[in-house]
Design a protein around this motif. Structure first.
Motif, PDB file in Angstrom:
ATOM      1  N   ASP A 119       0.831  -1.210   0.000  1.00  0.00           N
ATOM      2  CA  ASP A 119       0.000   0.000   0.000  1.00  0.00           C
ATOM      3  C   ASP A 119       0.863   1.256   0.000  1.00  0.00           C
ATOM      4  O   ASP A 119       1.928   1.300   0.633  1.00  0.00           O
ATOM      5  CB  ASP A 119      -0.909   0.017   1.231  1.00  0.00           C
ATOM      6  CG  ASP A 119      -1.914  -1.122   1.236  1.00  0.00           C
ATOM      7  OD1 ASP A 119      -2.465  -1.432   0.158  1.00  0.00           O
ATOM      8  OD2 ASP A 119      -2.148  -1.709   2.316  1.00  0.00           O
ATOM      9  N   TRP A 120       0.393   2.261  -0.734  1.00  0.00           N
ATOM     10  CA  TRP A 120       0.981   3.591  -0.649  1.00  0.00           C
ATOM     11  C   TRP A 120      -0.054   4.603  -1.098  1.00  0.00           C
ATOM     12  O   TRP A 120      -1.192   4.235  -1.439  1.00  0.00           O
ATOM     13  CB  TRP A 120       2.280   3.684  -1.463  1.00  0.00           C
ATOM     14  CG  TRP A 120       2.120   3.804  -2.964  1.00  0.00           C
ATOM     15  CD1 TRP A 120       1.299   3.093  -3.785  1.00  0.00           C
ATOM     16  CD2 TRP A 120       2.841   4.711  -3.806  1.00  0.00           C
ATOM     17  NE1 TRP A 120       1.466   3.466  -5.094  1.00  0.00           N
ATOM     18  CE2 TRP A 120       2.398   4.467  -5.144  1.00  0.00           C
ATOM     19  CE3 TRP A 120       3.811   5.681  -3.593  1.00  0.00           C
ATOM     20  CZ2 TRP A 120       2.895   5.173  -6.234  1.00  0.00           C
ATOM     21  CZ3 TRP A 120       4.309   6.376  -4.692  1.00  0.00           C
ATOM     22  CH2 TRP A 120       3.864   6.130  -5.989  1.00  0.00           C
ATOM     23  N   GLU A 121       0.307   5.861  -1.084  1.00  0.00           N
ATOM     24  CA  GLU A 121      -0.614   6.918  -1.491  1.00  0.00           C
ATOM     25  C   GLU A 121       0.017   7.734  -2.606  1.00  0.00           C
ATOM     26  O   GLU A 121       1.205   8.085  -2.548  1.00  0.00           O
ATOM     27  CB  GLU A 121      -0.922   7.832  -0.294  1.00  0.00           C
ATOM     28  CG  GLU A 121      -1.997   8.869  -0.595  1.00  0.00           C
ATOM     29  CD  GLU A 121      -2.369   9.680   0.628  1.00  0.00           C
ATOM     30  OE1 GLU A 121      -2.010  10.873   0.673  1.00  0.00           O
ATOM     31  OE2 GLU A 121      -2.997   9.108   1.551  1.00  0.00           O
ATOM     32  N   LYS A 147      -4.558   9.703  -3.117  1.00  0.00           N
ATOM     33  CA  LYS A 147      -5.430   8.530  -3.202  1.00  0.00           C
ATOM     34  C   LYS A 147      -4.648   7.266  -2.852  1.00  0.00           C
ATOM     35  O   LYS A 147      -3.474   7.139  -3.221  1.00  0.00           O
ATOM     36  CB  LYS A 147      -6.018   8.392  -4.601  1.00  0.00           C
ATOM     37  CG  LYS A 147      -6.920   9.548  -5.009  1.00  0.00           C
ATOM     38  CD  LYS A 147      -7.450   9.347  -6.423  1.00  0.00           C
ATOM     39  CE  LYS A 147      -8.338  10.507  -6.837  1.00  0.00           C
ATOM     40  NZ  LYS A 147      -8.847  10.338  -8.216  1.00  0.00           N
ATOM     41  N   PRO A 148      -5.272   6.318  -2.162  1.00  0.00           N
ATOM     42  CA  PRO A 148      -4.582   5.055  -1.859  1.00  0.00           C
ATOM     43  C   PRO A 148      -4.390   4.229  -3.129  1.00  0.00           C
ATOM     44  O   PRO A 148      -5.303   4.097  -3.943  1.00  0.00           O
ATOM     45  CB  PRO A 148      -5.528   4.366  -0.874  1.00  0.00           C
ATOM     46  CG  PRO A 148      -6.873   4.948  -1.168  1.00  0.00           C
ATOM     47  CD  PRO A 148      -6.640   6.361  -1.598  1.00  0.00           C
TER      48      PRO A 148
END
Length: 235
Positions: free
Chosen positions: A106-108, A112-113
């Motif tokens: 996961d990252w942004e 937004k994710p």
């Protein structure tokens, strides 16, 4: 730097004046199914369409005719793609790769994710043993891979986890049940230009100069393969 056009080679081989081969270039996915989503949230179809356009240009520069398939994204059925390619001599379906959920992080991005991977990158070429002409399909796939490697591109080794090698050195793998490869009357390959879930490779795949260089290598491989096929048919 672009490879030299094969037109002079055709003349030297004594097949000048023959009707040019027709290559069907299929844009993978479309309006109903946009494919994978990149690490920064761009749909695969957009990557496929951009790169397919580069391939079309490079093929025409080599005096090959092109039949464009699904550039508007309106072909919903996988089986309809080979049908749209009828009358061609070769079929290539353009895609960009992803990876299974367990390898995503996961990252942004841009507020937004998003999800990305760090373990898979590189191109992949697939053929089907159930294609009506496996030898030509494999010969063309290997030619494409060899030209890509000569141009500095590296194949992904990730596919060895679940696919049998057809020509691992050049990044070619068997994927027998791909509809676009076996429900056709043509020799055919599916080309994964790279992994859009890999953050660095996603940016590389968006670079116009790199796109043109990769498309040039793909077109050179196809042209060389079809030349050999045509020459063999005449002997």
């Amino acid at each position: 730097m672009k490879y030299v056009s094969l037109l002079g080679f055709y003349f030297a081989a004594g097949i000048a004046g023959a009707a040019p081969a027709v290559v069907a270039v299929d844009v993978g996915h479309g309006g109903l199914d946009s494919g994978a989503i990149s690490a920064r949230g761009r749909p695969e179809f957009a990557f496929n369409r951009d790169f397919a356009g580069r391939v079309v240009t490079a093929l025409r520069e080599r005096d090959l005719d092109v039949k464009e398939v699904n550039f508007d994204g309106q072909i919903g059925s996988l089986a309809a793609r080979p049908k749209a390619a009828r009358g061609s001599d070769f079929f290539i379906s353009i895609h960009h790769d992803s990876i299974s959920e367990q390898w995503l992080l996961d990252w942004e991005w841009d507020g937004k994710p998003q999800r990305y991977t760090e373990v898979k990158r590189g191109y992949g070429i697939f053929v089907s043993a159930h294609n009506p002409d496996p030898p030509t399909s494999l010969r063309c796939a290997s030619a494409i891979g060899a030209m890509l490697r000569r141009a500095g591109f590296e194949p992904s080794t990730w596919h060895a986890r679940k696919h049998v090698a057809a020509d691992a050195q050049n990044g070619v793998w068997y994927y027998d049940n791909l509809v676009v490869l076996y429900r056709t009357t043509l020799p055919a390959v599916l080309f994964e230009a790279g992994v859009i879930k890999h953050r660095d490779e996603e940016l590389e795949l968006l670079d116009p100069e790199r796109q043109a260089r990769m498309a040039d290598a793909v077109a050179t491989g196809i042209a060389a393969c079809l030349f050999v096929t045509e020459k063999s048919a005449r002997e």
